[in-house]
Design a protein around this motif. Structure first.
Motif, PDB file in Angstrom:
ATOM      1  N   LEU A  45       0.822  -1.217   0.000  1.00 36.57           N
ATOM      2  CA  LEU A  45       0.000   0.000   0.000  1.00 36.57           C
ATOM      3  C   LEU A  45       0.852   1.262   0.000  1.00 36.57           C
ATOM      4  O   LEU A  45       1.940   1.298   0.572  1.00 36.57           O
ATOM      5  N   HIS A  46       0.320   2.297  -0.635  1.00 41.80           N
ATOM      6  CA  HIS A  46       0.878   3.639  -0.556  1.00 41.80           C
ATOM      7  C   HIS A  46      -0.037   4.443   0.359  1.00 41.80           C
ATOM      8  O   HIS A  46      -1.210   4.106   0.524  1.00 41.80           O
ATOM      9  N   VAL A  47       0.488   5.499   0.943  1.00 44.04           N
ATOM     10  CA  VAL A  47      -0.315   6.340   1.841  1.00 44.04           C
ATOM     11  C   VAL A  47      -1.600   6.764   1.122  1.00 44.04           C
ATOM     12  O   VAL A  47      -1.570   7.193  -0.025  1.00 44.04           O
ATOM     13  N   GLY A  48      -2.728   6.571   1.807  1.00 46.07           N
ATOM     14  CA  GLY A  48      -4.030   6.922   1.258  1.00 46.07           C
ATOM     15  C   GLY A  48      -4.757   5.743   0.624  1.00 46.07           C
ATOM     16  O   GLY A  48      -5.958   5.818   0.381  1.00 46.07           O
ATOM     17  N   GLU A  49      -4.048   4.657   0.351  1.00 45.20           N
ATOM     18  CA  GLU A  49      -4.685   3.497  -0.265  1.00 45.20           C
ATOM     19  C   GLU A  49      -5.362   2.616   0.787  1.00 45.20           C
ATOM     20  O   GLU A  49      -4.998   2.636   1.962  1.00 45.20           O
ATOM     21  N   ARG A  50      -6.345   1.836   0.315  1.00 47.50           N
ATOM     22  CA  ARG A  50      -7.104   0.932   1.176  1.00 47.50           C
ATOM     23  C   ARG A  50      -7.038  -0.478   0.623  1.00 47.50           C
ATOM     24  O   ARG A  50      -6.862  -0.674  -0.575  1.00 47.50           O
ATOM     25  N   ALA A  51      -7.219  -1.439   1.530  1.00 48.27           N
ATOM     26  CA  ALA A  51      -7.258  -2.844   1.131  1.00 48.27           C
ATOM     27  C   ALA A  51      -8.253  -3.575   2.030  1.00 48.27           C
ATOM     28  O   ALA A  51      -8.488  -3.176   3.164  1.00 48.27           O
ATOM     29  N   ARG A  52      -8.825  -4.638   1.493  1.00 55.48           N
ATOM     30  CA  ARG A  52      -9.690  -5.519   2.284  1.00 55.48           C
ATOM     31  C   ARG A  52      -9.030  -6.897   2.283  1.00 55.48           C
ATOM     32  O   ARG A  52      -8.556  -7.378   1.264  1.00 55.48           O
ATOM     33  N   MET A  53      -9.018  -7.512   3.448  1.00 48.33           N
ATOM     34  CA  MET A  53      -8.415  -8.830   3.554  1.00 48.33           C
ATOM     35  C   MET A  53      -9.253  -9.716   4.464  1.00 48.33           C
ATOM     36  O   MET A  53      -9.989  -9.224   5.312  1.00 48.33           O
ATOM     37  N   TRP A  54      -9.136 -11.010   4.246  1.00 50.34           N
ATOM     38  CA  TRP A  54      -9.812 -12.005   5.067  1.00 50.34           C
ATOM     39  C   TRP A  54      -8.734 -12.732   5.843  1.00 50.34           C
ATOM     40  O   TRP A  54      -7.767 -13.230   5.264  1.00 50.34           O
ATOM     41  N   VAL A  55      -8.896 -12.801   7.156  1.00 49.38           N
ATOM     42  CA  VAL A  55      -7.879 -13.387   8.026  1.00 49.38           C
ATOM     43  C   VAL A  55      -8.464 -14.599   8.742  1.00 49.38           C
ATOM     44  O   VAL A  55      -9.482 -14.482   9.430  1.00 49.38           O
ATOM     45  N   GLU A  56      -7.827 -15.733   8.571  1.00 47.54           N
ATOM     46  CA  GLU A  56      -8.230 -16.952   9.280  1.00 47.54           C
ATOM     47  C   GLU A  56      -7.635 -16.911  10.685  1.00 47.54           C
ATOM     48  O   GLU A  56      -6.443 -16.673  10.855  1.00 47.54           O
ATOM     49  N   MET A  57      -8.479 -17.129  11.680  1.00 46.75           N
ATOM     50  CA  MET A  57      -8.039 -17.168  13.071  1.00 46.75           C
ATOM     51  C   MET A  57      -8.247 -18.588  13.586  1.00 46.75           C
ATOM     52  O   MET A  57      -9.348 -19.119  13.494  1.00 46.75           O
ATOM     53  N   ASP A  58      -7.191 -19.200  14.136  1.00 43.78           N
ATOM     54  CA  ASP A  58      -7.341 -20.561  14.642  1.00 43.78           C
ATOM     55  C   ASP A  58      -7.746 -20.550  16.113  1.00 43.78           C
ATOM     56  O   ASP A  58      -7.870 -19.496  16.731  1.00 43.78           O
ATOM     57  N   GLU A  59      -7.947 -21.744  16.678  1.00 42.89           N
ATOM     58  CA  GLU A  59      -8.398 -21.864  18.065  1.00 42.89           C
ATOM     59  C   GLU A  59      -7.420 -21.229  19.041  1.00 42.89           C
ATOM     60  O   GLU A  59      -7.820 -20.649  20.040  1.00 42.89           O
ATOM     61  N   GLU A  60      -6.128 -21.334  18.756  1.00 46.81           N
ATOM     62  CA  GLU A  60      -5.114 -20.758  19.646  1.00 46.81           C
ATOM     63  C   GLU A  60      -5.224 -19.237  19.705  1.00 46.81           C
ATOM     64  O   GLU A  60      -5.038 -18.628  20.743  1.00 46.81           O
ATOM     65  N   GLN A  61      -5.534 -18.611  18.572  1.00 47.49           N
ATOM     66  CA  GLN A  61      -5.644 -17.150  18.509  1.00 47.49           C
ATOM     67  C   GLN A  61      -6.945 -16.633  19.104  1.00 47.49           C
ATOM     68  O   GLN A  61      -6.983 -15.546  19.647  1.00 47.49           O
ATOM     69  N   THR A  62      -8.021 -17.401  18.983  1.00 43.04           N
ATOM     70  CA  THR A  62      -9.328 -16.916  19.425  1.00 43.04           C
ATOM     71  C   THR A  62      -9.715 -17.403  20.812  1.00 43.04           C
ATOM     72  O   THR A  62     -10.555 -16.802  21.466  1.00 43.04           O
ATOM     73  N   GLY A  63      -9.126 -18.519  21.256  1.00 42.85           N
ATOM     74  CA  GLY A  63      -9.532 -19.112  22.520  1.00 42.85           C
ATOM     75  C   GLY A  63     -10.856 -19.848  22.380  1.00 42.85           C
ATOM     76  O   GLY A  63     -11.437 -20.294  23.365  1.00 42.85           O
ATOM     77  N   ALA A  64     -11.355 -19.950  21.180  1.00 43.19           N
ATOM     78  CA  ALA A  64     -12.633 -20.624  20.898  1.00 43.19           C
ATOM     79  C   ALA A  64     -12.509 -21.309  19.537  1.00 43.19           C
ATOM     80  O   ALA A  64     -11.413 -21.614  19.089  1.00 43.19           O
ATOM     81  N   ALA A  65     -13.635 -21.485  18.878  1.00 44.83           N
ATOM     82  CA  ALA A  65     -13.642 -22.129  17.566  1.00 44.83           C
ATOM     83  C   ALA A  65     -12.927 -21.268  16.530  1.00 44.83           C
ATOM     84  O   ALA A  65     -12.911 -20.045  16.641  1.00 44.83           O
ATOM     85  N   PRO A  66     -12.331 -21.909  15.518  1.00 44.99           N
ATOM     86  CA  PRO A  66     -11.707 -21.134  14.431  1.00 44.99           C
ATOM     87  C   PRO A  66     -12.738 -20.216  13.773  1.00 44.99           C
ATOM     88  O   PRO A  66     -13.922 -20.536  13.720  1.00 44.99           O
TER      89      PRO A  66
END
Length: 90
Positions: A45-66
């Motif tokens: 990205l350059h300053v002023g630009e935007r992006a959309r992303m999808w992030v997978e979170m596993d059980e270790e990161q969430t403390g619950a279901a993925p």
């Protein structure tokens, strides 16, 4: 953008059910501490630009279901490391 830079970003995060998980306040993110997935996107990205992303979170990161988060990211500013004054340089 280098490891010693700090990215000022605005980030909106939603869960899979569409509930907002973050507020609209700008964040200062030291690149040395940013997760690899986010670092990769910020590097394109350059300053002023935007992006959309999808992030997978596993059980270790969430403390619950993925789960998956949807993240809208806007790069507002890149702040480089401070420069030592000439009289303090080695």
């Amino acid at each position: 953008m280098g490891e010693s830079d700090v990215a000022k970003v605005r980030m909106h995060t939603w869960n899979q059910q569409g509930a907002m998980m973050s507020d609209d306040k700008p964040l200062m993110m030291p690149m040395a501490k940013v997760p690899p997935e986010l670092k990769e996107v910020l590097g394109h990205l350059h300053v002023g630009e935007r992006a959309r992303m999808w992030v997978e979170m596993d059980e270790e990161q969430t403390g619950a279901a993925p789960t998956q988060l949807i993240v809208d990211l806007e790069l507002l500013q890149v702040v480089g490391p401070p420069v030592a004054p000439a009289d303090l340089a080695i």
